[in-house]
Design an enzyme around this catalytic site. Structure first.
Site, PDB file in Angstrom:
ATOM      1  N   LYS A 159     -66.095   8.080 -42.505  1.00 50.01           N
ATOM      2  CA  LYS A 159     -65.010   8.482 -43.398  1.00 50.01           C
ATOM      3  C   LYS A 159     -65.273   7.839 -44.759  1.00 50.01           C
ATOM      4  O   LYS A 159     -64.495   7.007 -45.240  1.00 50.01           O
ATOM      5  CB  LYS A 159     -63.662   8.033 -42.820  1.00 50.01           C
ATOM      6  CG  LYS A 159     -63.248   8.777 -41.577  1.00 50.01           C
ATOM      7  CD  LYS A 159     -62.550  10.105 -41.865  1.00 50.01           C
ATOM      8  CE  LYS A 159     -61.175   9.896 -42.428  1.00 50.01           C
ATOM      9  NZ  LYS A 159     -60.557  11.177 -42.849  1.00 50.01           N
ATOM     10  N   ASP A 208     -63.352  13.352 -39.238  1.00 49.42           N
ATOM     11  CA  ASP A 208     -62.252  14.248 -38.852  1.00 49.42           C
ATOM     12  C   ASP A 208     -62.714  15.708 -38.903  1.00 49.42           C
ATOM     13  O   ASP A 208     -62.420  16.501 -37.993  1.00 49.42           O
ATOM     14  CB  ASP A 208     -61.003  14.016 -39.717  1.00 49.42           C
ATOM     15  CG  ASP A 208     -61.297  13.991 -41.212  1.00 49.42           C
ATOM     16  OD1 ASP A 208     -62.476  13.872 -41.604  1.00 49.42           O
ATOM     17  OD2 ASP A 208     -60.336  14.085 -42.012  1.00 49.42           O
ATOM     18  N   TYR A 222     -63.952  -2.715 -33.186  1.00 52.14           N
ATOM     19  CA  TYR A 222     -63.628  -3.355 -31.901  1.00 52.14           C
ATOM     20  C   TYR A 222     -64.053  -4.817 -31.868  1.00 52.14           C
ATOM     21  O   TYR A 222     -63.696  -5.558 -30.961  1.00 52.14           O
ATOM     22  CB  TYR A 222     -64.294  -2.609 -30.737  1.00 52.14           C
ATOM     23  CG  TYR A 222     -63.759  -1.212 -30.501  1.00 52.14           C
ATOM     24  CD1 TYR A 222     -62.523  -0.812 -31.010  1.00 52.14           C
ATOM     25  CD2 TYR A 222     -64.476  -0.285 -29.767  1.00 52.14           C
ATOM     26  CE1 TYR A 222     -62.035   0.467 -30.801  1.00 52.14           C
ATOM     27  CE2 TYR A 222     -63.991   1.004 -29.547  1.00 52.14           C
ATOM     28  CZ  TYR A 222     -62.774   1.370 -30.071  1.00 52.14           C
ATOM     29  OH  TYR A 222     -62.292   2.637 -29.867  1.00 52.14           O
ATOM     30  N   ASP A 262     -66.103  11.401 -26.206  1.00 52.30           N
ATOM     31  CA  ASP A 262     -65.229  11.903 -25.140  1.00 52.30           C
ATOM     32  C   ASP A 262     -64.887  13.366 -25.381  1.00 52.30           C
ATOM     33  O   ASP A 262     -64.872  14.182 -24.459  1.00 52.30           O
ATOM     34  CB  ASP A 262     -63.930  11.086 -25.081  1.00 52.30           C
ATOM     35  CG  ASP A 262     -64.064   9.892 -24.156  1.00 52.30           C
ATOM     36  OD1 ASP A 262     -65.206   9.562 -23.775  1.00 52.30           O
ATOM     37  OD2 ASP A 262     -63.035   9.293 -23.789  1.00 52.30           O
ATOM     38  N   ASP A 318     -66.419   6.609 -30.000  1.00 49.13           N
ATOM     39  CA  ASP A 318     -65.603   6.546 -28.788  1.00 49.13           C
ATOM     40  C   ASP A 318     -64.845   7.871 -28.633  1.00 49.13           C
ATOM     41  O   ASP A 318     -64.837   8.505 -27.567  1.00 49.13           O
ATOM     42  CB  ASP A 318     -64.629   5.362 -28.939  1.00 49.13           C
ATOM     43  CG  ASP A 318     -64.032   4.933 -27.622  1.00 49.13           C
ATOM     44  OD1 ASP A 318     -64.350   5.547 -26.598  1.00 49.13           O
ATOM     45  OD2 ASP A 318     -63.238   3.972 -27.623  1.00 49.13           O
TER      46      ASP A 318
END
Ligand code: NAD
Length: 368
Positions: A192, A225, A142, A253, A249
């Site tokens: 990852k 993942d 970001y 959630d 992020d």
């Protein structure tokens, strides 16, 4: 000894309504536990823009830097939707996070037994769930450069850059290890590393910090993942999870919604230790200003109350009092008290924001 200091920024919409209930609890601590907080209040978001033409006045920013902890309600609302990006209410919040350098975002996912039916997962998968996701908040994709939409030959290309320095990984890893020590002593780091160099470095650094500084904490690594799958399959296998800004992020959630309503979710954003050894800190509910229910006494104050419980634990070293407050919330829910958001589609008898706050104070009284 000086009193613990707290800056309250209630903000817009339901922010002041839920904060009024936290004020009752702060007053209770003064009256019944002999803990007097030096509380100051100021404006953030749309209300600050209305008064000062900016969503966060410099004086407010200076106050935030000076207190033990900041407690924020929520910002925003339709009235401000068409403002220039530079003065939108959310910019006030972003400025606080950036200038206080709050790099570790703590998002607990805790399922109160009384609300286990609320989850989209089976009751036995979520009942008793209590995990914490630590998301790196000030770096990663970001913020990395280069970023933008550029012309390449005869088409456009959108670019963002995932970038982490060793020191950025080290400091958020330490925050997560410290938390794990205060909880179940288990940390899972997610990245990852199979496809991203930043993930390879992340894994290496977290492992090194674990080996050298926290050998007592059980450390594991998981691809993000696979982590998402495991979070929905059997979330209770986790205690603390640490991950980068982007994966955090998404995963925070996902984990939060395992437990039901937005009105129940607290958060903390922590930075470097101050002179007193405690981290710079901002506590806030995950929800926004909920303009659709603002001013109607319908808001659930529990997310904000639990954010204050996090402040007790992480900024004021009052873990036992944090436990007491969380238990009071649990008891009120177990007694069947519900604000409208906790009623499900069929509705039913529910209490107002203020009645919920009063019930929590009554449960605190009963705990003595
Ligand atoms: P929201 O979180 O405000 O509301 C989403 C839905 O959840 C609404 O139906 C709302 O009524 C409900 N809800 C939220 N909190 C609740 C509570 N405590 N009790 C009961 N119900 C609750 O998100 P939104 O509608 O997407 O955004 C509204 C405004 O809030 C926008 O201006 C947005 O930019 C802002 N916002 C601010 C923050 C923040 O201050 N941290 C976060 C998200 C959104």
């Amino acid at each position: 000894m000086t009193n613990p200091s707290l800056l309250i920024l209630a903000g817009d919409g339901i922010g002041p309504e839920v904060m009024a209930e936290v004020r009752k609890i702060i007053d209770w601590y003064g009256a019944r536990r002999g803990v007097t907080f030096d509380v100051s209040e100021d404006l953030v978001g749309g209300c600050a823009y209305d008064k000062h033409g900016t969503p966060l006045h410099d004086d407010t920013m200076a106050k935030a830097q000076d207190v033990d902890a900041v407690l924020l309600g929520a910002v925003g609302g339709p009235k401000y939707d068409n403002l220039d990006f530079s003065v939108k209410p959310e910019r006030g919040l972003l400025r606080l996070r950036k200038e206080m350098d709050l790099y570790a975002n703590l998002r607990p996912a805790q399922c109160f037994d009384a609300l286990a039916d609320f989850s989209s997962l089976k009751k036995d998968v979520v009942a008793g769930l209590d995990i914490m996701i630590v998301r790196e908040l000030t770096s990663g994709v970001y913020f990395g450069e280069p970023r933008g939409i550029f012309k390449e030959g005869n088409e456009r290309v959108g670019i963002n850059t995932q970038r982490y320095t060793e020191s950025e990984i080290e400091r958020v890893a330490r925050s997560a290890f410290e938390l794990a020590r205060k909880r179940g002593n288990k940390l899972c780091s997610m990245e990852k590393a199979n496809v991203m160099e930043s993930g390879v470095l992340w894994r290496e650094v977290v492992q090194r910090i674990g080996d050298t500084e926290y050998p007592d904490v059980e450390l594991s690594h998981m691809y993000a993942d696979a982590g998402a799958m495991q979070l929905t399959r059997w979330p209770k296998q986790f205690d603390v999870i640490v991950t980068d800004n982007l994966f955090g992020d998404l995963l925070s959630d996902l984990a939060a919604m395992l437990t039901g309503s937005l009105g129940m979710l607290p958060s903390a954003s922590l930075g470097a230790p101050m002179a007193n050894g405690r981290p710079k800190a901002l506590y806030e509910p995950v929800h926004g200003s909920a303009p659709d229910i603002a001013g109607q006494g319908k808001a659930n104050p529990i997310a904000c109350v639990l954010s204050f419980a996090m402040a007790l634990r992480y900024s004021f070293d009052m873990g036992t009092e944090a436990d007491r407050l969380e238990k009071a919330v649990e008891e009120v829910l177990a007694d069947g008290l519900r604000t409208a958001d906790l009623m499900g589609p069929e509705g039913g008898a529910h209490v107002t924001t203020s009645q919920m706050g009063d019930a929590i104070v009554a449960a605190l009284n009963a705990s003595l």
